[in-house]
Design an enzyme around this catalytic site. Structure first.
Site, mmCIF file in Angstrom:
data_model
loop_
_atom_site.group_PDB
_atom_site.id
_atom_site.type_symbol
_atom_site.label_atom_id
_atom_site.label_comp_id
_atom_site.label_asym_id
_atom_site.label_seq_id
_atom_site.Cartn_x
_atom_site.Cartn_y
_atom_site.Cartn_z
ATOM 1 N N CYS A 44 -2.194 -6.839 6.174
ATOM 2 C CA CYS A 44 -1.523 -8.030 5.634
ATOM 3 C C CYS A 44 -0.662 -8.786 6.641
ATOM 4 C CB CYS A 44 -0.685 -7.630 4.431
ATOM 5 S SG CYS A 44 -1.680 -6.816 3.191
ATOM 6 N N LYS A 100 0.856 3.189 7.983
ATOM 7 C CA LYS A 100 2.140 3.588 7.405
ATOM 8 C C LYS A 100 1.873 4.774 6.480
ATOM 9 C CE LYS A 100 2.308 0.761 3.308
ATOM 10 N NZ LYS A 100 3.146 -0.047 2.475
ATOM 11 N N ALA A 148 13.336 -0.039 13.040
ATOM 12 C CA ALA A 148 12.706 -0.316 14.334
ATOM 13 C C ALA A 148 11.621 0.722 14.593
ATOM 14 C CB ALA A 148 13.755 -0.259 15.431
ATOM 15 N N GLU A 199 0.856 -1.183 0.000
ATOM 16 C CA GLU A 199 0.000 0.000 0.000
ATOM 17 C C GLU A 199 0.894 1.235 0.000
ATOM 18 O OE1 GLU A 199 -3.087 0.031 2.942
ATOM 19 O OE2 GLU A 199 -3.553 -2.071 2.582
ATOM 20 N N ARG A 233 -6.374 -0.074 9.167
ATOM 21 C CA ARG A 233 -6.516 -1.436 9.673
ATOM 22 C C ARG A 233 -5.280 -1.819 10.496
ATOM 23 N NH1 ARG A 233 -8.273 -4.430 4.250
ATOM 24 N NH2 ARG A 233 -6.981 -2.779 3.373
HETATM 25 C C1 UGA Z 1 2.897 -5.986 2.816
HETATM 26 C C2 UGA Z 1 4.062 -6.502 1.952
HETATM 27 O O1 UGA Z 1 5.200 -5.643 2.075
HETATM 28 C C3 UGA Z 1 3.653 -6.607 0.481
HETATM 29 O O2 UGA Z 1 4.715 -7.190 -0.275
HETATM 30 C C4 UGA Z 1 2.400 -7.490 0.385
HETATM 31 O O3 UGA Z 1 1.931 -7.592 -0.955
HETATM 32 C C5 UGA Z 1 1.297 -6.901 1.249
HETATM 33 O O4 UGA Z 1 1.755 -6.811 2.601
HETATM 34 C C6 UGA Z 1 0.105 -7.820 1.152
HETATM 35 O O5 UGA Z 1 0.199 -8.965 1.593
HETATM 36 O O6 UGA Z 1 -0.902 -7.444 0.527
HETATM 37 P P1 UGA Z 1 1.852 -3.545 3.275
HETATM 38 O O7 UGA Z 1 1.083 -4.215 4.353
HETATM 39 O O8 UGA Z 1 1.143 -2.656 2.308
HETATM 40 O O9 UGA Z 1 2.614 -4.655 2.369
HETATM 41 O O10 UGA Z 1 2.956 -2.631 3.963
HETATM 42 P P2 UGA Z 1 4.512 -2.726 4.290
HETATM 43 O O11 UGA Z 1 5.194 -1.631 3.605
HETATM 44 O O12 UGA Z 1 5.035 -4.090 4.104
HETATM 45 O O13 UGA Z 1 4.488 -2.380 5.844
HETATM 46 C C7 UGA Z 1 3.812 -3.235 6.773
HETATM 47 C C8 UGA Z 1 4.013 -2.739 8.195
HETATM 48 O O14 UGA Z 1 5.365 -2.955 8.601
HETATM 49 C C9 UGA Z 1 3.764 -1.245 8.383
HETATM 50 O O15 UGA Z 1 3.031 -1.055 9.582
HETATM 51 C C10 UGA Z 1 5.141 -0.649 8.517
HETATM 52 O O16 UGA Z 1 5.176 0.523 9.296
HETATM 53 C C11 UGA Z 1 5.888 -1.782 9.191
HETATM 54 N N1 UGA Z 1 7.347 -1.744 8.958
HETATM 55 C C12 UGA Z 1 7.848 -1.910 7.702
HETATM 56 C C13 UGA Z 1 8.203 -1.541 10.027
HETATM 57 O O17 UGA Z 1 7.784 -1.411 11.196
HETATM 58 N N2 UGA Z 1 9.562 -1.534 9.792
HETATM 59 C C14 UGA Z 1 10.082 -1.702 8.558
HETATM 60 O O18 UGA Z 1 11.335 -1.683 8.423
HETATM 61 C C15 UGA Z 1 9.207 -1.877 7.482
#
Ligand code: UGA
Length: 429
Positions: A260, A319, A252, A155, A326
């Protein structure tokens, strides 16, 4: 190729729009009439950078159609993508109700050979289940193949991720169906990995669970860094330089949210349990993440009293670059702070409307960042929007009444914040 995408949620809508952009005729079908009527008028159900322009352009140029009629979607396409919701039940078992119902409709309306591509995130074995449901419900015995083609878009960067993916996974037990799906992606400059149907289904869960593990791991290192006076960001840089580890997903903070990671980690633990396997690593990843907000909150409470204070929350979405709330850490944190009888003011660049539906009149809503921090005792940054990264920190400090600043995403330099007079706390530094 004529494509239908069933379900206009995040994955379905973005996928449909991108395939239209690549020159295919696409019908985006959804049973929600209001959503389809809005899409026809160019009103998107989600905030996603670049989506609206691309959708409107392809709709106007006659490649992208919207429909509430699943019969039309099935009959007018060669390839049907299932992109419907797969929400978890209480015990984290994936609810396959929507997938099963679409499979029945495909069986009922098919008028020739169809390739049924599953894009929804579904537990391993669901492709075989879809195959069985279609066979059982077919009126006429038309041939079809089921292929798994999981989606990896994030997203906030969904258009770019879909147009320029790191890899495309195509899982099928039939080579001719595989080739047809490969053709869909051949103009994208990307690696296409062909796998067994069941492997593709598990690759999706393994990817998300691995990324969630990386986050919980670095969050644990952050706790150790805090106790020892080291700096988790330096540690992430240091270990990330090893190509076997990589720097990404080592930020972190206050934990992962969204629709997801929490859902997919829970679902994989459930699938493993059903198979008689106790997935202890993942259980711990989940537990650590669920405890993240409590830990952050305890740190705030240890540093300052919250009773009758004005607390400003910067960022609500789970994010940046999305209005999605959600499993957003901000919501859990707000609940805990309200329990301390503090007054809360919130601001998010795009998630305010969604927030009002959930938080109602429990908090005060600000139209911008300055208003949010004005005369505030404590500021807590929850989502790392660019607007906050580029903020004039000097003016924030002068607007505030107090000086406590809790940064849940480590976006500012501790020395700069201290020099500006903030009592600045971040995570693992
Ligand atoms: C995630 C995956 O990255 C996608 O590849 C996948 O397609 C998607 O789920 C899905 O299954 O549909 P998304 O949930 O949109 O994507 O967001 P992310 O960018 O992965 O972040 C997820 C969460 O992890 C966020 O709350 C973000 O703040 C957190 N995060 C991410 C951290 O706390 N630290 C990080 O270094 C990276």
């Amino acid at each position: 190729m004529k494509i239908s995408v069933i379900g206009t949620g995040y994955v379905g809508l973005v996928t449909g729009v991108v395939f239209a952009q690549l020159g295919h005729k696409v019908i985006c079908m959804d049973k929600d009439r209001g959503k389809i009527e809005n899409l026809k008028k160019g009103i998107m159900p989600i905030y996603e950078p670049g989506l609206k322009d691309m959708a409107v352009k392809n709709h106007d140029e006659g490649r992208l159609f919207y429909s509430i009629d699943i019969k039309e979607a099935v009959q007018k396409s060669d390839l049907i993508m299932i992109a419907v919701d797969t929400m978890p039940k209480e015990n984290w078992q994936t609810d396959l109700g929507s997938v099963k119902s679409v499979a029945k409709d495909i069986a009922k309306y098919m008028n020739g050979y169809k390739i049924v591509v599953n894009k929804s995130t579904v537990p391993v074995g669901t492709g075989n289940l879809v195959d069985k449901i279609i066979k059982m419900n077919q009126k006429k015995k038309f041939k079809f193949d089921v292929v798994s083609n999981p989606e990896f878009l994030r997203e906030g960067q969904a258009i770019n991720d879909t147009l320029r993916p790191d890899r495309v996974i195509i899982g099928s037990d039939n080579p001719s169906a595989t080739i047809k799906v490969v053709q869909l992606y051949q103009d994208m400059n990307t690696v296409i990995k062909i796998t067994k149907l069941k492997s593709a289904e598990l690759i999706k869960y393994a990817s998300n669970s691995f990324l969630a593990t990386k986050i919980s791991f670095i969050n644990s290192i952050a706790d150790i860094a805090e106790m020892t006076g080291s700096d988790v960001d330096e540690i992430a840089e240091g270990i990330g330089l090893d190509r076997r580890i990589g720097r990404e997903f080592l930020n972190a903070g206050i934990g992962y949210g969204g629709s997801c990671f929490p859902k997919d980690v829970g679902s994989l633990i459930y699938t493993a349990k059903e198979l008689g396997y106790d997935f202890t690593i993942l259980k711990e990843v989940k537990r650590l993440n669920e405890d993240r907000i409590n830990r952050f909150f305890s740190r705030i409470k240890k540093s300052t009293n919250l009773k009758n204070k004005t607390v400003s929350i910067l960022g609500l979405s789970f994010k940046p670059n999305t209005d999605d709330l959600r499993e957003a850490p901000a919501l859990k944190l707000i609940k805990l702070i309200l329990g301390e009888k503090a007054k809360i003011r919130v601001y998010d660049p795009v998630a305010m409307e969604n927030a009002k539906k959930i938080l109602k009149n429990t908090v005060e809503y600000s139209e911008d960042m300055n208003h949010c921090v004005n005369k505030s005792d404590i500021v807590i940054l929850v989502t790392e929007w660019d607007e906050f990264k580029n903020a004039d920190l000097k003016s924030i400090k002068s607007l505030m009444k107090g000086s406590y600043f809790f940064d849940g995403r480590n976006i500012y330099e501790p020395t700069i914040m201290k020099n500006l007079g903030f009592k600045y706390f971040s995570v693992g530094r």
